[in-house]
Design an enzyme around this catalytic site. Structure first.
Site, PDB file in Angstrom:
ATOM      1  CE  LYS A  76      31.949  98.460  29.942  1.00  0.00           C
ATOM      2  NZ  LYS A  76      31.329  98.404  28.625  1.00  0.00           N
ATOM      3  CG  HIS A 205      32.225  98.265  21.871  1.00  0.00           C
ATOM      4  ND1 HIS A 205      33.515  97.783  21.844  1.00  0.00           N
ATOM      5  CD2 HIS A 205      32.163  99.110  22.926  1.00  0.00           C
ATOM      6  CE1 HIS A 205      34.202  98.328  22.842  1.00  0.00           C
ATOM      7  NE2 HIS A 205      33.408  99.140  23.511  1.00  0.00           N
ATOM      8  CD  GLU A 279      28.312 103.581  22.792  1.00  0.00           C
ATOM      9  OE1 GLU A 279      27.127 103.734  22.516  1.00  0.00           O
ATOM     10  OE2 GLU A 279      28.840 102.447  22.906  1.00  0.00           O
TER      11      GLU A 279
HETATM   12  C1  LIG Z   1      32.186  98.917  27.610  1.00  0.00           C
HETATM   13  C2  LIG Z   1      31.488  99.673  26.554  1.00  0.00           C
HETATM   14  C3  LIG Z   1      32.063 100.836  26.032  1.00  0.00           C
HETATM   15  C4  LIG Z   1      33.441 101.328  26.402  1.00  0.00           C
HETATM   16  O1  LIG Z   1      34.405 100.538  25.811  1.00  0.00           O
HETATM   17  P1  LIG Z   1      35.959 100.899  25.864  1.00  0.00           P
HETATM   18  O2  LIG Z   1      36.596  99.760  25.173  1.00  0.00           O
HETATM   19  O3  LIG Z   1      36.318 101.011  27.308  1.00  0.00           O
HETATM   20  O4  LIG Z   1      36.157 102.175  25.135  1.00  0.00           O
HETATM   21  C5  LIG Z   1      31.337 101.538  25.085  1.00  0.00           C
HETATM   22  N1  LIG Z   1      30.118 101.127  24.672  1.00  0.00           N
HETATM   23  C6  LIG Z   1      29.530 100.016  25.168  1.00  0.00           C
HETATM   24  C7  LIG Z   1      28.186  99.635  24.673  1.00  0.00           C
HETATM   25  C8  LIG Z   1      30.207  99.244  26.110  1.00  0.00           C
HETATM   26  O5  LIG Z   1      29.629  98.119  26.570  1.00  0.00           O
END
Ligand SMILES: *Cc1c(COP(=O)(O)O)cnc(C)c1O
Length: 324
Positions: A76, A205, A279
């Site tokens: 995304k 996260h 991620e």
């Molecule tokens: C947006 C998102 C990410 C990426 O986050 P960054 O801060 O850009 O590294 C990873 N995992 C999930 C579930 C997300 O919603």
């Protein structure tokens, strides 16, 4: 800005030119490249330059600092096929949040076992699609989500998404929307156990654009308590820890990596079979794209020189103010 999907009009594909280079461009080379695009194509519309050398350097940086953590690039963050193809070739796995993102990754020839469907609130039709193409790892943080998964993809391996402690100073905290609260964890694990789901591990996260990377330590500690709770409930041993995104590519990365390594060592030293995944999104997308835009207006107001450029967060004109 780089993380928002661009309208096709605002992009040019420079991949034919950048792809030949193995090393990242220097600032001067990048400027010269941008100048050449502007003069060769008489280009006034804003455009991005993607430096695939930067993507490759970031990947190397990741593997040398966090060799035990398998990156799943968060699609995304920039779903442009050029970086996705590069990430796939470098050996990255992928975090997809929707059917469209899964389709984009499978279209590159990436196998479904390199994808995590890391959205803890999925549309039923997307779960059904994931089952049909063999994407067999997803996240959940509510009993309602378990019900949907039971209906469409009961064999899917699950990661329980926990809300990470809110100390990261994130520009975009995600905790309000996603993640089980500490008191919700045991009831959720029990529901999963009763429903005969496979709960393979824990995910979190710390928030996007984080500045306090100690958040990783607290979240990893919290994840460890979930592993212990699952064991106490007599569930099969958890073996996956997903530490999410929130990484930035700058000089802070090595510090972040060492916080993560130290915390893994401290809390998971007795889990030799642990698979750790992450991620990263902005980490890969932030500095590999450079936006070139034209100044299309100016004025002086209150001793400020103000400029308009032909790009912005909503794809409209954005104002840059500079003190004279
Ligand atoms: C947006 C998102 C990410 C990426 O986050 P960054 O801060 O850009 O590294 C990873 N995992 C999930 C579930 C997300 O919603």
């Amino acid at each position: 800005m780089v993380s928002s999907p661009r309208s096709p009009k605002a992009e040019i594909s420079a991949s034919g030119l950048t792809r030949k280079r193995v090393a990242a461009l220097s600032e001067n080379e990048l400027l010269a490249f941008i100048q050449s695009v502007i003069s060769d194509e008489q280009k006034m519309e804003p455009f991005y330059v993607l430096d695939l050398g930067v993507v490759a350097d970031l990947f190397d940086m990741w593997t040398s600092n966090l060799p035990m953590v398998q990156p799943f690039y968060a699609v995304k963050c920039n779903p442009n096929p050029d970086p996705l193809r590069e990430m796939a070739a470098l050996g990255s796995n992928f975090d997809c949040a929707s059917r469209a993102e899964i389709e984009a990754i499978l279209a590159l020839g990436v196998l479904p076992d390199r994808i995590v469907f890391a959205n803890s609130c999925k549309a039923e039709s997307h779960i059904k699609y994931a089952a049909s193409v063999g994407v067999n790892l997803t996240t959940f943080d509510s009993k309602e989500e378990l019900e949907k998964i039971r209906k469409w993809h009961p064999e899917c391996a699950l990661l329980i998404r926990i809300k990470s402690p809110e100390i990261s100073g994130a520009r975009f905290p995600l905790g309000a929307k996603f993640g089980a609260l500490p008191e919700e964890v045991v009831p959720l694990l029990q529901a999963a156990q009763a429903g005969k789901f496979t709960v393979s591990g824990v995910s979190f996260h710390i928030g996007s654009g984080a500045t306090n990377f100690r958040a990783f330590e607290e979240a990893i500690a919290a994840a460890k308590t979930v592993f212990e709770k699952a064991a106490q409930l007599g569930m099969p041993k958890m073996h996956i820890l997903n530490i999410g995104g929130g990484f930035s590519a700058g000089p802070l990365f090595t510090d972040t990596a060492s916080v993560v390594k130290t915390a893994l060592q401290k809390y998971f030293f007795n889990e030799p079979c642990l698979e750790v995944m992450a991620e990263p999104g902005q980490y890969f997308a932030e500095s590999s794209f450079t936006l070139a835009a034209s100044i299309i207006g100016k004025r002086i107001r209150d001793e400020l020189r103000q400029y308009w450029i032909n790009d912005g967060i909503y794809g409209v004109h954005e104002l840059f103010a500079v003190r004279s």
